[in-house]
Design a protein around this motif. Sequence first.
Motif, PDB file in Angstrom:
ATOM      1  N   ASP A  50      -8.409  20.253  49.454  1.00 27.64           N
ATOM      2  CA  ASP A  50      -7.808  21.276  48.583  1.00 27.64           C
ATOM      3  C   ASP A  50      -6.766  20.647  47.661  1.00 27.64           C
ATOM      4  N   ASP A  51      -7.095  19.473  47.115  1.00 28.80           N
ATOM      5  CA  ASP A  51      -6.257  18.731  46.170  1.00 28.80           C
ATOM      6  C   ASP A  51      -4.921  18.261  46.754  1.00 28.80           C
ATOM      7  N   ASP A 109     -14.748  16.290  54.022  1.00 32.08           N
ATOM      8  CA  ASP A 109     -14.066  17.574  53.955  1.00 32.08           C
ATOM      9  C   ASP A 109     -14.294  18.386  55.236  1.00 32.08           C
ATOM     10  N   GLU A 142      -8.311  13.810  50.119  1.00 37.38           N
ATOM     11  CA  GLU A 142      -7.799  14.975  49.405  1.00 37.38           C
ATOM     12  C   GLU A 142      -8.564  16.208  49.870  1.00 37.38           C
ATOM     13  N   ARG A 153      -7.000  10.453  43.816  1.00 42.63           N
ATOM     14  CA  ARG A 153      -5.781  10.113  43.085  1.00 42.63           C
ATOM     15  C   ARG A 153      -5.003   9.018  43.824  1.00 42.63           C
TER      16      ARG A 153
END
Length: 163
Positions: free
Chosen positions: A59-60, A153, A57, A2
């Motif tokens: 966990d969003d 991640d 990002e 995003r």
Amino acid sequence: MRPLTDKAIRASFINVSVRERNALVVPADLAQTEWERRDYYGWRDHRNPLLGFIVAEIDDVPVGLQLRQAEQPTRTRPQCSWCADVTLPNDVVFFTARRAGKAGRAGNAVGTLLCAGFECSRNVRRLDPPAYLGHDVAAARDRRIDALRTHVDTFFRDVRDGA
């Protein structure tokens, strides 16, 4: 990924002090960034070329890390630990990231080999020539993208949660 703003990027850093966070030089080209083609956003500090910054990002939620490049170059041409591209058109260097929280303040850090200019997202999206007759190059690209996201991640969680 995003789109991120200057404010969101500054607020995302977990392994820097408040003073370091306020002194960050965030790139001015955020509006021109192709966020949908990024698995993380990375840049180098033009005032201190040994510093690098990455935001991903997790966990969003945007999470940022400050990295420090090793001053000594590697003896051989290494492979990036994140994009694992064997035909890299760019340099790969060793970076360390101070762990978040108390562990980082105690001097604990994690290291990894990364593309010097954080080109991993571009590298994994490149369509390579077919390895054999019937090879699905698009599926291979998708697997490389998934692997990159997993490596990013894992590294971020190690810095954030590691002891």
